[in-house]
Motif scaffolding. Structure first.
Motif: not given
Length: 493
Positions: A45-49, A84-88, A185-188
């Motif tokens: 759950t936290a990684v998804r954030a 390099l992965p993203t959290g997603g 924060p997801d600024v994009f």
């Protein structure tokens, strides 16, 4: 009647994040009964954030060996170790498939929040019979689970640090909560409207702050009126710039180099020696009204920043309240297990210089309880997932009775000093969405313009214009690879 013999009860793993699922994988491999209790409605759950954030360490440092073995047996298509992965990406390509494996899925309970841990029929004061009494985990709905041991991988995501410079909430911080974003924060994406065309103050000096500042600078390129201030407690931001081109994790070094570029070129205004004492909304509507941050120095000197939004990139802290009835021995400074604290002290260690450690360093006077992962590090911000994977490997071995494996802790962590500028530039280019060819073209074009440009920055911008590459992206690359442009004043020098 419930069988309370230790070999019949499961090990309770709290949290289905990267380290919790790794613990489950190691227990599954060793045929140790377990149950994973996860407060969220899905794994990680936290990684998804923070799914929009690219991790600065490649895949090889973000997956657990036991988890990889279980996934490989199920036909898993393992990602490129150097990517390099993203959290997603981490969730979609690794954590979700891991949680869905037949060896793990039946043993994971979602929507199961642990509110307290104790011993069956025994409080913290009683010693007689303590070691043989099962653990009791009370859930939010009142249900109680029994366990032979507890691996607490609940993390720190839900416990962000305050904006206040002294560790306490700044005066008025609670009243100004609607103006404050914590974490990343997801600024994009979801948070774009809160920052586009507005003034954001980012408080904090770690990688989270750097990531947010870089993202806001890219947003400013396409959203006129977007301005950024970086508030730090120290007088010199150099420590936040990290190892640069000497960092063994190129993307980690690139973050610091890019941040230095933002400050050196004025794209981010630095507010040094800023110790937030109070936060004061200047109206009642965070969508339109501003907020003030007031700094008060030791001599009483005040600084004031006026912002539309505040990003509190001030880190996180563990919450041990669920373990109030257990006998824990926490370091008074780090809030980490006492034996672990000196090994992870951020005053002496980076995430790459931590000594390998396992069940012994994580043990408490309460036999069978282990806090692992981010929670084990207390207030230290130097945690890498690979460290947590080695923690739970050792603990699982100990719980299975394999003390030789439990005591043999090994860990190869990346640190500064052995990476090339070229590889780092490629890593940064990929993070910025540029191809390797574009990266090479930018280097060649910049070299061509150096002879006719007043500064290296001008040469980079001319090359970027010629190639149609975003200026902020180009300057970040130049900041990281500045030593390749043998000119005084190059960004990042």
């Amino acid at each position: 009647m419930v069988d309370l013999s230790p070999d019949r009860l499961p090990v309770a793993v709290i949290g289905a994040g990267p380290v919790g699922l790794a613990a489950a994988a190691h227990l599954a491999e060793r045929s140790v009964p377990f149950v994973v209790v996860e407060a969220g409605d899905a794994a990680a759950t936290a990684v998804r954030a923070w799914s929009h954030i690219q991790i600065f360490s490649p895949w090889e440092f973000n997956t657990d060996p036991a988890a990889r073995r279980l996934l490989a047996d199920a036909g898993w298509d393992e990602p490129d170790a150097s990517a390099l992965p993203t959290g997603g990406d981490l969730v979609k390509q690794y954590l979700q498939p891991l949680a869905e494996l037949p060896a793990l899925a039946p043993h994971i309970r979602y929507g199961a929040e642990v509110t307290a841990i104790s011993r069956l029929g025994i409080d913290r004061l009683r010693t007689a019979g303590r070691e043989s009494a099962p653990f009791v985990l009370r859930l939010a709905d009142g249900e109680e689970l029994l366990a032979r041991a507890v691996i607490d991988a609940s993390g720190t995501w839900c416990q962000p640090n305050h904006v206040g410079a002294n560790g306490l909430p700044a005066h008025g911080e609670q009243e100004a909560a609607a103006w404050i974003n914590h974490g990343l924060p997801d600024v994009f994406g979801a948070d774009r409207d809160q920052h586009a065309g507005r003034h954001t103050v980012v408080v904090g000096a770690g990688h989270s702050a750097a990531n947010t500042l870089l993202a806001l600078a890219e947003l400013a390129d396409t959203s006129p009126g977007t301005t950024i201030t970086w508030a730090i407690r120290s007088a010199d931001p150099a420590a936040s710039f990290g190892g640069g081109s000497d960092d063994e994790l190129p993307a980690r070094g690139a973050i610091g180099s890019g941040l230095k570029m933002l400050v050196d070129t004025g794209r981010v205004t630095l507010a040094a020696n800023f110790r937030t004492h109070a936060v004061r909304p200047l109206g009642g509507d965070p969508a339109h009204d501003q907020v003030e941050l007031i700094s008060r120095g030791p001599d009483g000197t005040e600084q004031v920043l006026t912002a539309d939004r505040i990003v509190a990139a001030t880190g996180f802290r563990p919450d041990y309240r669920i373990a109030d009835e257990l006998r824990l021995e926490l370091d008074p400074i780090m809030s980490a297990p006492r034996a672990l604290a000196p090994l992870i002290d951020p005053n002496q260690h980076s995430c790459g210089t931590v000594t390998p450690h396992g069940y012994r360093e994580l043990a408490h006077p309460e036999p069978g309880y282990y806090a692992v992962g981010m929670k084990s590090y207390g207030r230290a911000p130097t945690f890498l997932m690979l460290t947590g994977y080695e923690q739970v490997r050792s603990i699982a071995a100990a719980l299975a009775g394999d003390m030789e494996a439990a005591q043999s802790v090994e860990l190869q962590l990346p640190e500064t000093g052995v990476c090339s500028v070229t590889a780092g530039g490629e890593a940064l280019a990929l993070r910025l969405g540029l191809t390797r060819d574009q990266h090479e073209q930018l280097l060649h074009a910049t070299a061509k313009h150096l002879g006719t440009s007043a500064t290296a920055s001008d040469a980079v911008l001319s090359a970027a214009t010629e190639l149609g590459i975003d200026h902020t992206d180009a300057l970040q690359l130049a900041a990281y690879a500045a030593q390749m442009f043998d000119r005084p004043g190059a960004p990042g020098c």
